[in-house]
Design an enzyme around this catalytic site. Structure first.
Site, short mmCIF file in Angstrom:
data_model
loop_
_atom_site.label_atom_id
_atom_site.label_comp_id
_atom_site.label_asym_id
_atom_site.label_seq_id
_atom_site.Cartn_x
_atom_site.Cartn_y
_atom_site.Cartn_z
N ASP A 167 -7.01 -8.24 4.17
CA ASP A 167 -6.23 -9.13 3.29
C ASP A 167 -5.75 -10.39 4.01
OD1 ASP A 167 -6.55 -7.43 1.13
OD2 ASP A 167 -4.73 -6.29 1.58
N SER A 182 0.83 -1.21 0.00
CA SER A 182 0.00 0.00 0.00
C SER A 182 0.86 1.26 0.00
CB SER A 182 -0.91 0.02 1.23
OG SER A 182 -1.82 -1.04 1.17
N ARG A 229 -12.49 -14.26 -2.87
CA ARG A 229 -11.63 -14.82 -1.84
C ARG A 229 -12.40 -15.58 -0.77
NH1 ARG A 229 -7.06 -10.48 -0.44
NH2 ARG A 229 -5.89 -11.09 -2.30
C1 S3P Z 1 -5.63 -1.48 -0.19
C2 S3P Z 1 -6.92 -1.53 0.27
C3 S3P Z 1 -7.68 -2.77 0.40
C4 S3P Z 1 -6.79 -4.00 0.33
C5 S3P Z 1 -5.77 -3.90 -0.76
C6 S3P Z 1 -4.89 -2.69 -0.55
C7 S3P Z 1 -4.97 -0.17 -0.29
O1 S3P Z 1 -8.64 -2.82 -0.63
O2 S3P Z 1 -7.56 -5.15 0.14
O3 S3P Z 1 -4.95 -5.04 -0.83
O4 S3P Z 1 -3.72 -0.13 -0.44
O5 S3P Z 1 -5.67 0.85 -0.22
P1 S3P Z 1 -10.09 -2.10 -0.49
O6 S3P Z 1 -9.85 -0.65 -0.40
O7 S3P Z 1 -10.83 -2.47 -1.74
O8 S3P Z 1 -10.70 -2.71 0.74
#
Ligand code: S3P
Length: 456
Positions: A339, A41, A370
């Site tokens: 996740d 992220s 998932r």
């Molecule tokens: C993320 C947000 C999450 C997560 C993804 C990374 C991010 O998704 O599942 O792996 O970096 O903002 P969502 O915003 O769709 O929940």
């Protein structure tokens, strides 16, 4: 073919070329000290937000996984200069808010939902047209949820079937600030809206009913934007961004990704006699739901040397194997461990008693469905698992038979969770394709082998 829209069908192959089958089997205890790669992220945000600054952002500890590489490639097509200056060291030369150039070809984000959705937001505030695409997994994921606020800000979608990729976005000439309440808890949705709001005059406000990871607002503030974060209702937050800032680059240190650390961590809990150290893992409280849950299950995880690095809390984690008990994981915890459910479900298979994981609707729209893929992973290996509504229920039995082959559906976390299961189950566990592990965790197999795992 829409007039003015680049032709994307000739350049992008949504299916993987070669599959890599992998098998995990029981071996001796896991031991040693390792550092998992940088946070996905934060790495993706460093590229996209760095590209919106005026000047050069130095990044240390960058995750050099496929999702990040694809995001970097797309941002180069939009005019940012991005250099790799050393091992995990990158320099992002930004073009400033509103400064993107119109790309000549479609932007291919591969498997990366985060890269794609955040870039959609960043482009939505610029008067350019760009086509967004990805692999078969990303093409199946919902984009309309992101397009809704971007359209309110003034962007237009020229070509988009069913709210899915490929799509062509025409950025706003005169973006307007909005107040947006995301219909689902999603950091990607929040981030896309804030990034589009950067180009609008006045305050863009996102009110989230449940707090999600806050890396975008923290990095924007770090680069000099005026960002206000207030509590809103029970678990909610109201984020207010003052538009049209001049973002000034500052160096970024990327901590180790807690979502990647989860795999060796759970493996060490389950393989008898294990004792490992995971260095420098980010402990941002909006990312530590798995730690809380495993703690409730009786896991022995010690946070050693808690410190702050580059604005984030990090710790070295000492993890020792031991028995676990089944727990009830409340829905409100989901955003802080969204996740981590596949690997938590694997831990639950070895726990004494039943584990109920509630409120997992969002898992259906990840890199794969998932929720279904996690249940199938466990069932293929003899673990009784049910889906009731949006809840996942695993009947723990302190042991798992194993012996199955898991379909990974282009989903890195399903692949790694299956490998963790195979390290502790009675018979080996195989996966049909480990290719996608490289999206978030390049070197996973080597790191696990360094700890003593049998993965081949
Ligand atoms: C993320 C947000 C999450 C997560 C993804 C990374 C991010 O998704 O599942 O792996 O970096 O903002 P969502 O915003 O769709 O929940």
């Amino acid at each position: 073919m829409i007039e003015g829209a680049p032709n994307h069908s000739d350049s992008i192959n949504p299916m993987p070329a070669n599959r890599i089958a992998l098998t995990a089997r029981r071996n001796g205890p896991l031991a040693g000290a390792v550092r998992v790669p940088g946070d996905k992220s934060i790495s993706i945000r460093a590229i996209i937000l760095g590209a919106l600054t005026v000047g050069a952002t130095a990044v240390d500890g960058m995750l050099e996984g496929e999702d990040v590489l694809n995001t970097a490639k797309a941002l180069r097509q939009l005019g940012a200069r991005i250099e790799r200056t050393g091992e995990r060291k990158w320099l992002i030369h930004g073009v400033g808010v509103g400064g993107f150039a119109e790309p000549a070809n479609a932007l291919d984000f591969g498997n990366s939902g985060t890269g794609c959705r955040l870039a959609l937001g960043a482009v939505a505030g610029c008067p350019i047209t760009a086509t967004f695409d990805g692999d078969a997994s990303l093409r199946s994921r919902p984009m309309q949820r992101v397009l809704d606020p971007l359209q309110r800000i003034g962007a237009r979608t020229l070509a988009c079937v069913n709210g899915r990729l490929p799509l062509t976005l025409c950025g706003a000439r005169d973006p307007v600030p909005i107040v947006f309440e995301p219909p689902v808890p999603s950091a990607q949705l929040k981030s896309a809206t804030l990034l589009a709001g950067l180009a609008a005059p006045g305050d863009t406000v996102v009110i989230e009913a449940e707090a999600t990871r806050d890396h975008t607002e923290k990095m924007l503030a770090y680069f000099g934007a005026d960002v206000r974060v207030e509590a809103a209702g029970g678990d909610g937050r109201r984020i207010t961004l003052a538009g049209q800032p001049e973002l000034a680059p500052r160096p970024i240190t990327v901590p180790a990704d807690p979502s990647s650390a989860a795999f060796p961590l759970v493996a060490a809990l389950l393989v008898p006699g294990s004792d490992i150290i995971l260095h420098g893992v980010m402990m941002n409280p909006l990312r530590t739901g798995l730690m809380t849950t495993l703690g409730e299950m009786g896991a022995r995880i010690e946070r050693v040397d808690m410190r702050n690095e580059g604005g984030e809390d990090v710790a070295d984690l000492r993890v020792r194997s031991g028995s676990l008990r089944g727990v009830d994981v409340p829905a409100r915890r989901a955003p802080s461990m969204i996740d981590e459910y596949p690997v938590l479900a694997v831990a639950a298979a070895f726990a004494e008693g039943t584990t109920v994981m509630r409120g997992l609707k969002e898992l259906r729209v990840k890199e794969s469905d998932r929720l279904a893929a996690t249940a199938a992973l466990l069932r293929a290996n003899g673990v009784a698992t049910d889906i009731e509504g949006d809840d996942l229920i695993v009947q723990g039995q302190s042991r798992a038979p194993g012996g199955g082959t898991v379909a990974t559906h282009m989903d890195h976390r399903i692949a790694m969770a299956a490998m963790v299961l195979g390290l502790a189950s009675e018979r080996p566990v195989a996966i049909d394709d480990g290719t996608f592990i490289a999206t978030s965790f390049p070197g996973f197999v080597e790191l696990m082998r360094a700890l003593g795992a049998d993965l081949a």
